[in-house]
Design an enzyme around this catalytic site. Structure first.
Site, PDB file in Angstrom:
ATOM      1  N   HIS A  58      64.879 -36.513 -20.250  1.00 56.12           N
ATOM      2  CA  HIS A  58      65.021 -37.317 -19.021  1.00 56.12           C
ATOM      3  C   HIS A  58      65.854 -36.562 -18.003  1.00 56.12           C
ATOM      4  O   HIS A  58      67.030 -36.879 -17.819  1.00 56.12           O
ATOM      5  CB  HIS A  58      65.675 -38.654 -19.347  1.00 56.12           C
ATOM      6  CG  HIS A  58      65.527 -39.674 -18.275  1.00 56.12           C
ATOM      7  ND1 HIS A  58      66.490 -39.924 -17.324  1.00 56.12           N
ATOM      8  CD2 HIS A  58      64.518 -40.527 -17.992  1.00 56.12           C
ATOM      9  CE1 HIS A  58      66.098 -40.896 -16.528  1.00 56.12           C
ATOM     10  NE2 HIS A  58      64.904 -41.279 -16.914  1.00 56.12           N
ATOM     11  N   PHE A  59      65.445 -35.631 -17.342  1.00 57.25           N
ATOM     12  CA  PHE A  59      64.136 -34.979 -17.292  1.00 57.25           C
ATOM     13  C   PHE A  59      64.326 -33.518 -17.629  1.00 57.25           C
ATOM     14  O   PHE A  59      65.366 -32.964 -17.280  1.00 57.25           O
ATOM     15  CB  PHE A  59      63.531 -35.132 -15.901  1.00 57.25           C
ATOM     16  CG  PHE A  59      63.275 -36.577 -15.540  1.00 57.25           C
ATOM     17  CD1 PHE A  59      62.155 -37.232 -16.028  1.00 57.25           C
ATOM     18  CD2 PHE A  59      64.166 -37.280 -14.745  1.00 57.25           C
ATOM     19  CE1 PHE A  59      61.899 -38.553 -15.697  1.00 57.25           C
ATOM     20  CE2 PHE A  59      63.921 -38.608 -14.423  1.00 57.25           C
ATOM     21  CZ  PHE A  59      62.785 -39.239 -14.901  1.00 57.25           C
TER      22      PHE A  59
END
Length: 171
Positions: A58-59
């Protein structure tokens, strides 16, 4: 805070560690420290780590703290406030999930949330939660999460104290 006369008897507790207020444990215990507790407000703190369980996904290449986890930080902080200031149990033990008659601070509603920025690895977050209203075992809160001078989350939510056996399911 309104309607206090409708609230059941409560006990105040003070513990040396966050874990003694909450049943949460790492990696899901998101509040690291308590800065201040008053009857209607709590301030807590937490650091965003590059080693957190969500960082790789993420991410990838640009890790940020998920918004749902910022919401959870406000919820956990409010749970600490309930356990500390508005606890319906004289004796309270989070080391055993079956020790307490009541489960404190169960999230029952998110009224609104506004995300205004990101929290990244290395950021030190301040979580501020205010108790707006209490009716019996239901608590209405407003929270903020800040990184430095920037407020990155504002939200309103409701927690309730429920019988512990309702969370335990059949054993």
């Amino acid at each position: 805070m309104n309607r206090a006369s409708l609230s059941p008897s409560t006990f105040q507790h003070r513990f040396p560690t966050v874990e003694e207020y909450l049943h949460h444990r790492p990696p899901y215990l998101l509040v690291e420290s308590i800065v201040e507790i008053r009857s209607d407000q709590i301030v807590t703190a937490s650091s965003v780590s590059a080693d957190s369980f969500y960082s790789a996904g993420h991410f990838p290449g640009a890790p940020i703290l998920p918004g749902a986890l910022m919401q959870e930080m406000t919820t956990q902080s409010a749970g600490i406030l309930i356990a500390a200031e508005h606890n319906p149990m004289e004796h309270f033990d989070t080391s055993d999930p079956f020790a307490n008659e009541m489960a404190l601070g169960v999230l029952v509603r998110v009224n609104w949330a506004k995300y205004r920025g990101f929290a990244r690895p290395g950021d030190r977050l301040q979580i501020r939660v205010e108790l707006l209203d209490r009716v019996a075992n239901r608590f209405d809160f407003r929270g903020t999460v800040s990184s430095g001078e920037a407020t990155i989350l504002k939200n309103g939510f409701q927690l309730a104290n429920v019988p512990s056996q309702s969370l335990q399911g059949e054993r």
